[in-house]
Design an enzyme around this catalytic site. Sequence first.
Site, short mmCIF file in Angstrom:
data_model
loop_
_atom_site.label_atom_id
_atom_site.label_comp_id
_atom_site.label_asym_id
_atom_site.label_seq_id
_atom_site.Cartn_x
_atom_site.Cartn_y
_atom_site.Cartn_z
N ASP A 1 0.87 -1.19 0.00
CA ASP A 1 0.00 0.00 0.00
C ASP A 1 0.90 1.23 0.00
O ASP A 1 1.41 1.63 1.05
CB ASP A 1 -0.91 0.01 1.23
CG ASP A 1 -1.91 1.17 1.21
OD1 ASP A 1 -1.73 2.10 0.40
OD2 ASP A 1 -2.86 1.15 2.01
N ASP B 1 -6.64 5.71 4.81
CA ASP B 1 -5.18 5.82 4.93
C ASP B 1 -4.67 5.33 6.28
O ASP B 1 -3.99 6.05 7.03
CB ASP B 1 -4.74 7.27 4.69
CG ASP B 1 -4.99 7.70 3.25
OD1 ASP B 1 -4.48 7.02 2.35
OD2 ASP B 1 -5.70 8.69 3.04
N HIS C 1 -5.44 11.97 14.08
CA HIS C 1 -6.47 11.82 13.04
C HIS C 1 -7.63 10.92 13.48
O HIS C 1 -8.71 10.99 12.90
CB HIS C 1 -5.87 11.23 11.76
CG HIS C 1 -4.85 12.11 11.11
ND1 HIS C 1 -5.10 13.41 10.76
CD2 HIS C 1 -3.56 11.86 10.76
CE1 HIS C 1 -4.02 13.93 10.21
NE2 HIS C 1 -3.07 13.02 10.20
N ASP D 1 1.99 19.27 13.46
CA ASP D 1 2.05 18.29 12.37
C ASP D 1 1.60 18.96 11.07
O ASP D 1 0.82 19.91 11.09
CB ASP D 1 1.14 17.11 12.70
CG ASP D 1 1.32 15.92 11.77
OD1 ASP D 1 2.00 14.97 12.17
OD2 ASP D 1 0.76 15.95 10.66
N HIS E 1 -0.30 17.74 8.84
CA HIS E 1 -1.68 17.38 8.52
C HIS E 1 -2.63 17.94 9.57
O HIS E 1 -2.27 18.03 10.75
CB HIS E 1 -1.86 15.86 8.45
CG HIS E 1 -1.01 15.19 7.42
ND1 HIS E 1 0.26 14.72 7.70
CD2 HIS E 1 -1.26 14.87 6.12
CE1 HIS E 1 0.76 14.15 6.60
NE2 HIS E 1 -0.15 14.24 5.63
N ASP F 1 6.58 15.92 10.20
CA ASP F 1 6.44 15.96 8.75
C ASP F 1 6.33 17.40 8.27
O ASP F 1 6.24 17.65 7.07
CB ASP F 1 5.23 15.13 8.29
CG ASP F 1 4.00 15.31 9.16
OD1 ASP F 1 4.01 16.21 10.02
OD2 ASP F 1 3.04 14.55 8.99
N TYR G 1 8.24 11.52 8.42
CA TYR G 1 8.52 10.36 7.59
C TYR G 1 9.84 10.45 6.84
O TYR G 1 10.20 9.49 6.15
CB TYR G 1 7.34 10.14 6.63
CG TYR G 1 6.04 10.09 7.40
CD1 TYR G 1 5.70 8.97 8.16
CD2 TYR G 1 5.20 11.20 7.47
CE1 TYR G 1 4.56 8.93 8.92
CE2 TYR G 1 4.04 11.17 8.24
CZ TYR G 1 3.73 10.04 8.96
OH TYR G 1 2.59 10.01 9.75
#
Length: 614
Positions: free
Chosen positions: A20, A92, A135, A172, A174, A265, A305
């Site tokens: 994935d 995700d 999340h 972060d 996101h 990230d 990451y």
Amino acid sequence: MATALCYDEEMTKYKLLWVDPACEIEKPERLTVIRTALAMNGLDERCVSLRFPEATDAEILLVHSEEYLEAVKKTPYMTLEDLKEFTLQYGDVYFHPNIYHCAKVAVGATLKLVDSVMMGRVTNGMALVRPPGHHSMRSAASGFCVFNNVAIAARYAKQKYCLERVLIVDWDVHHGQGVQYCFEDDPSVVYFSWHRYEHQKFWPKLRESDYDNVGKEKGAGFNINVPWNKVGMENSDYLAVFFHVLLPVAYEFCPELVLVSAGFDAAIGDPEGEMCATPDIFAHLTHLLMNLAGGRLVAVLEGGYNLTSLAQSVCQTVQTLLGDPAPPPSELRGPCESALESIHCVRSAHKHYWACFKHTAHLPTSDLSTNRSEQEMGEEQTENKEISPEEMRQWRKSRVLLVYIGDGVVPTPFTEDGKTLMVQIGRKEPEGQESKYRVPLCLKKGCSDIPGFMQAVLGLLLPIGYEYNPSLVLLVRMPDSGVDESVWQQLTGLLQGLAQGCTLVVMQEKESESVALTSIPLMGKPAPSLGPLGAPLPEDVEALESQRRRLQADWKLLQTTAPYRVIQCPGGLAISVTFCQPDLLDDSSQRPSLVQAGSIIAAQLTWGLEEKGQ
């Protein structure tokens, strides 16, 4: 001052079991490289290592539904095909037979750190956890997250320690939609998030991630979203948001605990973020938060990451938590136009909820952040001359930031060669001519009015100081300055982020009783909280904005609005509109300037139409 680390190797014992591409970046090596880097730099042995149990069902149910928890409990017994099918329900994320155990360990680590901080066993700390959490929602996994570590921690701290005000800072890249949904109607929690948004084109692609989603019902104003509508944001963009959005709200709110969703990230080189902020900026972001809540700060790992920048950024964060001086901030060239537009949008959206934004201008349009196209954004140009590292080192060798608190004649001779920069905050107009390197700020009640003084520190002194990047800070407390002791300690602590902590404080002999209090922040200990702040005086807002208008061309970190935007008119005509005196447009005393601005816009539009023969 003790700093704790929470880590358990158990959290490395799950991984993606099928192909994935969207999920392959979330891997065990994220934790192992951090541990290796901390050990190589001798940081782990300087921290208190905490042992902790798995989270209980009751703790997880503080945020998540019983149905969701029972579903996740079944994953250790699923076949590979069952895990794949179970994963398809969510977005995700992936499941592994050991991920339920790891997720409980992650929550347990976070709650143990909260306990240790709240009980005074340590001052602050960082939980190195996996899976991340911000999340995950009440009944759904999302974005590599199973249980919402930080949201559970906030609910847990409120319940166990009867906290009335918790600040969650999510840096972060996101948007942590799970945290937002959890607290969007709760006025006891301020949730702040900056995140890559790109006009709703970047994951999680939610309309409610934009700046105008401020919370609901009693929680209106307590949800603060700063959308990044382009990639490549740099150190200056991050600091500008802290100075002009987060810190003013944080000091007005006065949290009793600060929780950081520490996703890296947002650092340079990360494949998810595509931002350009260097790892050292996280030392400064951490430092700027450490004087809040009496120093009670809990950082919890989220994303990150690029293994190199992830490890470096965590080391910078932990070093700062330990009280080490932050390195000189690098590459501060001022915020970009897109960042300034986001800052203006956020301040305007929250002006009715926070006294610190009361005089911010309304937006010229209601859809500025959401619907501007990439073509309208255009290619941003910079007029900054590139300075070589050697030139920067030579210039920085002899730069001194002089900060005078209170009235009185400043005896130091000043030149315009940039070797000294003087900022004086007081009540009286000082003698001498104003210039780029001589910045006086006169407040109606001088240094005795705490809201006005702190607004001057956060909105003027710190932006100029960071951009100046001195090698030494000289802080002078003038006779009868009137500054409150707690405010003085806050100021001293905040300035410790500059010049790698090289600060010299000059006080009057008769103030010897204050020396011991001043030594507290100089030794890296947190300053006492100021209590919730009220609104600064209108006269002080005007004084600050007057200096901002005078200086923002030279000191770009002072900017809070983009200098212009392009409006596309029928027939292809594009006009550029400059918004003058943006933070005072609601002030009735400024209405003549509005009329003048309107005349200029009308004249530009008329001229443009005539040129096109319309």
